[in-house]
Write a protein that holds these residues in place. Sequence first.
Motif, PDB file in Angstrom:
ATOM      1  N   GLN A  24      49.972  49.772  47.548  1.00 45.56           N
ATOM      2  CA  GLN A  24      48.651  49.547  48.088  1.00 45.56           C
ATOM      3  C   GLN A  24      48.244  51.066  48.533  1.00 45.56           C
ATOM      4  OE1 GLN A  24      48.255  46.801  51.326  1.00 45.56           O
ATOM      5  NE2 GLN A  24      50.489  46.175  50.668  1.00 45.56           N
ATOM      6  N   ALA A  39      45.075  39.336  45.432  1.00 41.39           N
ATOM      7  CA  ALA A  39      45.592  39.716  46.824  1.00 41.39           C
ATOM      8  C   ALA A  39      44.603  40.671  47.571  1.00 41.39           C
ATOM      9  CB  ALA A  39      46.951  40.646  46.519  1.00 41.39           C
ATOM     10  N   ARG A  64      52.347  41.035  45.936  1.00 39.76           N
ATOM     11  CA  ARG A  64      53.816  40.694  46.077  1.00 39.76           C
ATOM     12  C   ARG A  64      54.198  40.493  44.416  1.00 39.76           C
ATOM     13  NH1 ARG A  64      56.187  42.402  50.756  1.00 39.76           N
ATOM     14  NH2 ARG A  64      54.809  41.442  52.372  1.00 39.76           N
ATOM     15  N   LYS A 112      41.989  38.301  48.958  1.00 39.29           N
ATOM     16  CA  LYS A 112      42.645  37.448  50.006  1.00 39.29           C
ATOM     17  C   LYS A 112      42.934  38.370  51.203  1.00 39.29           C
ATOM     18  CE  LYS A 112      44.902  33.753  47.107  1.00 39.29           C
ATOM     19  NZ  LYS A 112      45.974  33.147  46.660  1.00 39.29           N
ATOM     20  N   LYS A 113      42.937  39.612  51.093  1.00 43.81           N
ATOM     21  CA  LYS A 113      43.174  40.595  51.971  1.00 43.81           C
ATOM     22  C   LYS A 113      44.919  40.598  52.341  1.00 43.81           C
ATOM     23  CE  LYS A 113      38.651  41.051  53.867  1.00 43.81           C
ATOM     24  NZ  LYS A 113      37.515  40.963  55.031  1.00 43.81           N
ATOM     25  N   GLU A 114      45.731  40.117  51.376  1.00 38.94           N
ATOM     26  CA  GLU A 114      46.948  40.463  51.598  1.00 38.94           C
ATOM     27  C   GLU A 114      47.609  41.489  50.670  1.00 38.94           C
ATOM     28  OE1 GLU A 114      48.058  36.635  50.241  1.00 38.94           O
ATOM     29  OE2 GLU A 114      47.295  35.492  51.811  1.00 38.94           O
ATOM     30  N   PRO A 115      48.938  41.596  51.227  1.00 39.16           N
ATOM     31  CA  PRO A 115      49.659  42.739  50.124  1.00 39.16           C
ATOM     32  C   PRO A 115      49.853  42.137  48.826  1.00 39.16           C
ATOM     33  CG  PRO A 115      50.978  41.982  51.955  1.00 39.16           C
ATOM     34  CD  PRO A 115      49.488  41.438  52.255  1.00 39.16           C
TER      35      PRO A 115
END
Length: 942
Positions: A938, A307, A315, A310-313
């Motif tokens: 995060q 994550a 999950r 990919k610079k995503e939160p």
Amino acid sequence: MIEDDPTPGKYLNTLAVRCTPELVGNAVVHVRHLDEVTLKLWDDFDRHCKKKFSNDDAQAPYSIATTVLSVISGGYVYFDPDRRGPFLASLNPIDNALLRRVFTLTYHLALGQDVGTIDLTAPPELAKRIADTPETKYLLADHLQPILNSQPTAPGWLFRTVAWELAERLASQPWSISEDRAITLRPDSTGGLVAFDDPWQNEQGGRYALSRTALRLRTVPNIHHPVLMLSSRVTRISSSLVFSKTALAEQPGRGRPLLEVTLNGRGGARTINRLALQALGKLEMDYSILRTIDERSKREQKLLADAKEKKEPARFPREHPGQVWPILPKSYSFPIGTGTGMQHLRLLHRHFTNVFADTAAPLEIREVRMSMPHRPTDAENISKQEYLRRKQERADHPEPKTLGPIRARGSLFPTPESITASVETAGYTKLRIVCLWYQDDTRLRMLDTFCKTFDLDPHGLDPHDGAEFALYGDRITAVFHHAEDFLKPGPTGNRTAALAAIGARLSSQDGVLVGAWCETEIPTTADITDGSGTSLDDIDAKPQTKKILAENGVPSQYLRGKDDKGVIKPKAKDHPAEMALLDLYRSLGIIDDRIANALRPEKAGYPVDRIAHVGIYVRQQNRRKGEFGEPKVIITASALIPPTGDGKAWTMLGWSSIRPEWQPYHVAQPSFHASAYPEGTGDKKNYRQRWDDAAETVERALADLADELDGTPYVVTVDALASRRMWDGLQNMHLGSSPANKKSRYWLPGSTLAQHERPLGIIRINTDDEEVLQPIGTTRIAKAKDSEPVENETARTLYEITTDFGTPVWILCNVPRAYDGDGAGRLGSKYTRWDAKPSVSSEKKAERRKGEMPQNWYSMTANEIYPLACADGVSLEALAITTAKLCHQAQFWDGRSRFPVPLHAAKQMDLDHPQYRRTTAPEEKVSAEPGAEDLLMQVEEG
């Protein structure tokens, strides 16, 4: 539970029973007591670990051994190498050879040796001595025989092990919570109980919480049995393991307790103790449950890494946890609320009574005859007939303005006359409130609060900046100043110059007492504009401005004008603004007539209105990141001083260990806030020396106070949790014993002073929910022999525990406002969370309903009040009653405070300090929004 032939009266029921030999029955444990030579070897091992990690705070990681032994032996193991009585205890016997191998692995793995090179046939001396220590099988009942007129002398290992077998017995029968439903309880390795097979779940699904019940053995003053206390709580389950500090794990095999394991590592990479894994592998034991935890941690760490790339939160899967239930460490937002509710606790009490039948002996706790002070905000005390008459009258004439409320309430604010009387007693003729603001909405909120407080006509009231205007004639005034450069979040800059440029008259002089009411907000990352890696703490204006005002001798309080949704615009009553203004009155040391009313003695009783009431608050502030040296001990105090003549008001003094001088509270608090918390000196002091020094500081403060009071007698109130570290005479185990047996330097506060300087009494108050009896309701016994007992669900009054000998102890019961306030709904009063009602959506407002599972369910709390007389003729009951009254009538609050006024005021001095952690967990919020926990994760990772 009441005796067979009780005296008529009202009795308190609690989740507590005497821990008697009959209660524990034939329960046994196996204990090894470490001797002095073994303990010396452990100390050497501990020093080697500190040296290896170059960390004086590092401890020998005996969790390796306890984790391994828990897995091997079925779960019940406790190891305590503390010098006061080191022991290893287990429910089942442990083989000597196995124990030798376990501590051999613990020793070498802790010191960094590769597990493959450890020779189990060549144990170190420490491992040999622990394994060769004789294992003694103890019958618990033998150590619970009471000694006449003496506190319990049960050994430390019994307090740690007594719940093991009791929890097993409680879990042996289903827990009936309704006519058609029973809950299965599972014991855990701590000696608690978990409703593991019946978790609570949010309406949307995928989030879980468990009911956990703790069984703790405690002592109660002057009860010659230890007391077994039960408590129950909601344990929220995290959807990820790698941010949790502990987890519950279901072990393979039947009859084993749930294993509570501590997870090692930093947030975002926590897992099972890897050294324990290696040790179990070397021993060739089944450790599948620990491998399951480790494998899950690895999967989640990979998910986090992907994550991040990919610079995503991140999950995490929202699914049934299966074998491993990570416990959510912090609950700022969660779709299942806290608290089990009162019915849950009452049913638990019934289950315990059913299982243990006649062996469960409750304490007798009887209501005290006294009158609580009537607060202006209390409902009008009218008869039931008058209530019904007014209700019918309102129904016949529905114009509320003509009839007024059914039960009128007074103002939360003190009267202007009471404020001015306090100001004049303090030596001033006028009070000026300086309002510093930077958003017009906040300015209007302040102005609106003044209008409601002082009954001003808001029409046309729009004072210009710098123009002083009357709130109560010329004796209470206010003035507004726009102070954006001074108050806005941002770098420190030159706030002092910005304040000077405003031109506000802030000094208390020429007969004018001045307090500052300021706007603030909690900064966000959007306020960081320089891109230099500045932290949010660095741009938080509140601690910066508070310190500047304190350096100018100005008491201050703050009103939050903006939150994460933007400028705050209250839709109804502006409670935050009201409470901020009231807290400013407290900072100004204003003591209004409500406090004087609370201090009136009961019917010409002991003259509590002619003695000073002192509160001493002690807190250890541990080091934060980047700080060095010994932990800081912060001491603050306040004293309520009786009037010196007719027409005079009570006054309040303040004191702090940073500025050790008794001053008027409105001077002492800014003086304290202007100074930084003490830095570590580099001196190596042990636990005992550090707290002896703190007690010596208090001793000097009381000597100075005695001079200040010039003959006025006084009593001292302390918090039980802090005081036990400083004064042996306030510990339950030492009650009634001689100061010659003390380990601390001082026996009681003021005990080394001259007789005429000592306090008349010491009042120890305990509000810790893990140590104070949990109230669940009351039983009223009538005088008529043929009358049935009357049960009540809640209690708000003072109760006295019938002790076996010596000084009584009192319990003040509290009903939280969230449970009993307007529109509270009393969630949990009639059923448990297993029957929580779901939400209902409808176009018709009357049919809509909020779901009950996300809401917090509250239970009663209690204060334990234990007074000690230090002089002849002191009425302990009068001191207990006065303490209860000063909790009931808070200084500036329309509900109760957990601490009485002087101790509460001392604590608030510390809580308001600019260096006190503003990032302390905020009031818990509940949320059903998906992804809320992911955001928290995060933040933790960052």
